[in-house]
Design a protein around this motif. Sequence first.
Motif, mmCIF file in Angstrom:
data_model
loop_
_atom_site.group_PDB
_atom_site.id
_atom_site.type_symbol
_atom_site.label_atom_id
_atom_site.label_comp_id
_atom_site.label_asym_id
_atom_site.label_seq_id
_atom_site.Cartn_x
_atom_site.Cartn_y
_atom_site.Cartn_z
ATOM 1 N N THR A 53 8.952 -47.209 -38.083
ATOM 2 C CA THR A 53 7.711 -47.136 -38.858
ATOM 3 C C THR A 53 6.724 -48.247 -38.525
ATOM 4 O OG1 THR A 53 8.740 -48.390 -40.667
ATOM 5 C CG2 THR A 53 8.855 -45.983 -40.785
ATOM 6 N N ALA A 77 9.955 -37.857 -37.864
ATOM 7 C CA ALA A 77 9.098 -37.825 -39.048
ATOM 8 C C ALA A 77 8.611 -39.222 -39.407
ATOM 9 C CB ALA A 77 9.868 -37.208 -40.216
ATOM 10 N N ALA A 78 9.501 -40.211 -39.304
ATOM 11 C CA ALA A 78 9.124 -41.579 -39.656
ATOM 12 C C ALA A 78 8.082 -42.139 -38.697
ATOM 13 C CB ALA A 78 10.367 -42.468 -39.665
ATOM 14 N N ALA A 131 5.802 -40.376 -37.117
ATOM 15 C CA ALA A 131 4.591 -39.562 -37.081
ATOM 16 C C ALA A 131 3.347 -40.253 -37.637
ATOM 17 C CB ALA A 131 4.829 -38.241 -37.807
ATOM 18 N N PRO A 132 3.427 -40.985 -38.752
ATOM 19 C CA PRO A 132 2.192 -41.578 -39.277
ATOM 20 C C PRO A 132 1.495 -42.528 -38.314
ATOM 21 C CG PRO A 132 3.885 -41.560 -40.965
ATOM 22 C CD PRO A 132 4.541 -41.154 -39.693
ATOM 23 N N THR A 133 2.238 -43.194 -37.446
ATOM 24 C CA THR A 133 1.616 -44.091 -36.476
ATOM 25 C C THR A 133 1.524 -43.452 -35.087
ATOM 26 O OG1 THR A 133 3.801 -45.124 -36.212
ATOM 27 C CG2 THR A 133 2.228 -46.250 -37.631
ATOM 28 N N LEU A 134 1.885 -42.175 -34.974
ATOM 29 C CA LEU A 134 1.784 -41.418 -33.725
ATOM 30 C C LEU A 134 2.429 -42.146 -32.545
ATOM 31 C CD1 LEU A 134 -1.779 -39.845 -33.939
ATOM 32 C CD2 LEU A 134 0.417 -38.752 -34.331
ATOM 33 N N LYS A 135 3.604 -42.699 -32.793
ATOM 34 C CA LYS A 135 4.355 -43.301 -31.701
ATOM 35 C C LYS A 135 4.863 -42.227 -30.760
ATOM 36 C CE LYS A 135 6.441 -46.612 -34.930
ATOM 37 N NZ LYS A 135 5.341 -47.549 -34.834
ATOM 38 N N PRO A 189 3.980 -50.496 -37.026
ATOM 39 C CA PRO A 189 2.891 -50.183 -36.085
ATOM 40 C C PRO A 189 2.930 -51.008 -34.809
ATOM 41 C CG PRO A 189 2.069 -51.403 -37.992
ATOM 42 C CD PRO A 189 3.470 -51.029 -38.305
#
Length: 486
Positions: free
Chosen positions: A224, A245-246, A248-252, A226
């Motif tokens: 997670t 899923a974890a 995804a928010p930072t589009l790694k 960044p």
Amino acid sequence: MSAPPARQLIDGKLVPARSGATFPILDPATGEEIGHAPDATPADVDAALEAARTAFDRTGWATDLALRVRCLRQLHRALVEAGPVMRALTTAEAGAPTFLTRGPQYDLPVDGLRWVADLAEGYAWETDLGVASPLGIPTRRTLRREAVGVVAAITPWNFPNQINLAKIGPALAAGNTVVLKPAPDTPWVACELGRLAAEHTDLPPGVLNVVTPADDSVAALLTTDPRVDLVSFTGSTATGRAIMAAAAPTLKKVLLELGGKSAAIVLEDADLAAAVGAAAFAATVHAGQGCALTTRLLVPRDRYAEAVEIAAATMRGLAPADPADRRTICGPVISARQRDRIQAYLDLAVADGGRFATGGGLDTAKDGGFWVQPTVIAGLDNSSRVAREEIFGPVLVVLPHDGDDDAVAIANDSEYGLSGSVDSGSLERAKAVAARVRTGTLAVNGGLWFGPDAPFGGYKQSGLGREMGVAGFEEYLQIKLVAEPA
């Protein structure tokens, strides 16, 4: 075995956990404690990430190819020299049969470092695309390949050296910095890797970090945060989904090498004894604890009973034994938890109407450790859970097929697509069947697909991306297009 106590590597320093806490390392052959590993805290993970981020952003590591190649060659030499200790440690910590440490459990992945150093040294980091005139503007285009950034490498316990090195080797060669998080069952070999890197190479501080949390919630910070640009994970499909899923928010970028339920297809013109014996052997090696092992055996229906007996006879001759014995093929499973998980699947096979041609339970003859009998399950079809789900033990499910088309359909009727094999009296026929199987690696008539120069990975829910080979190296690169006036 004379490895020093396990310590983390953070920002170039070998350190305990900040809390001072440790957790036990068990020998799966005896169940006894053989050491302790630092139980990393969130503060340890934070420090490792900050060190990796700083080393990437503020040093010349990403652009100094000569330094990277030199460091990888130094690490290769250090690992070769440490071979006797590392092999013994791998057998003690992972329960890996000692014969495997001369192959995929140690020697082959160590040699892979030399291969990837050679690759990086001769790689085409820039490509001239020539001159074009978009919108009437003469322009020369250059394609550059650059490091992604900070890599979080999260690795499992079954082949710890192979998977640790398959991730950190190409990641470092490409110019990335790395935080390696090994499985809590096998932290020691990763800590030794970190120590050798710190003491025998010119790696700048922060380029390689090793943290060993026992708590999954601490490890999850790597997915997670960044500061991480890429997560490379090997393990179960369920955990891979959670990591995706974890992240995804930072589009790694996410590389996933996940589960398998690979099929060994034996066609009716094959040498049945040889093909079935080889499949049963493969399912028993290292107690079946390999994601790419063929654990579904597909045989002609009219020779089903014969095939079941051949498989059972092979597995009966591969009884679990001390992994330190050079003759051992099947050692212990990694833990009590894994042993109990396998037993639950064996119970399920009986509940679903299956039968055991050999094995079918725990090996209770040994004092201590975690032991499962090599098992052949017969009497079920491909809809059964033991034929569809990854058991990760010395368990082979034998299924009948009604010819080439049916065998391909059964092999492909799986959420996985990692590996497999095809055997036929005709090489061309075997290759034609192999071309229709949706899986990332395939052995045809006994061919061996494993090697540092060969890409490994799966279709479907067996993963995303590739490890090893040029394809695996390029997973750790970004592509940049630079345009200038012509």
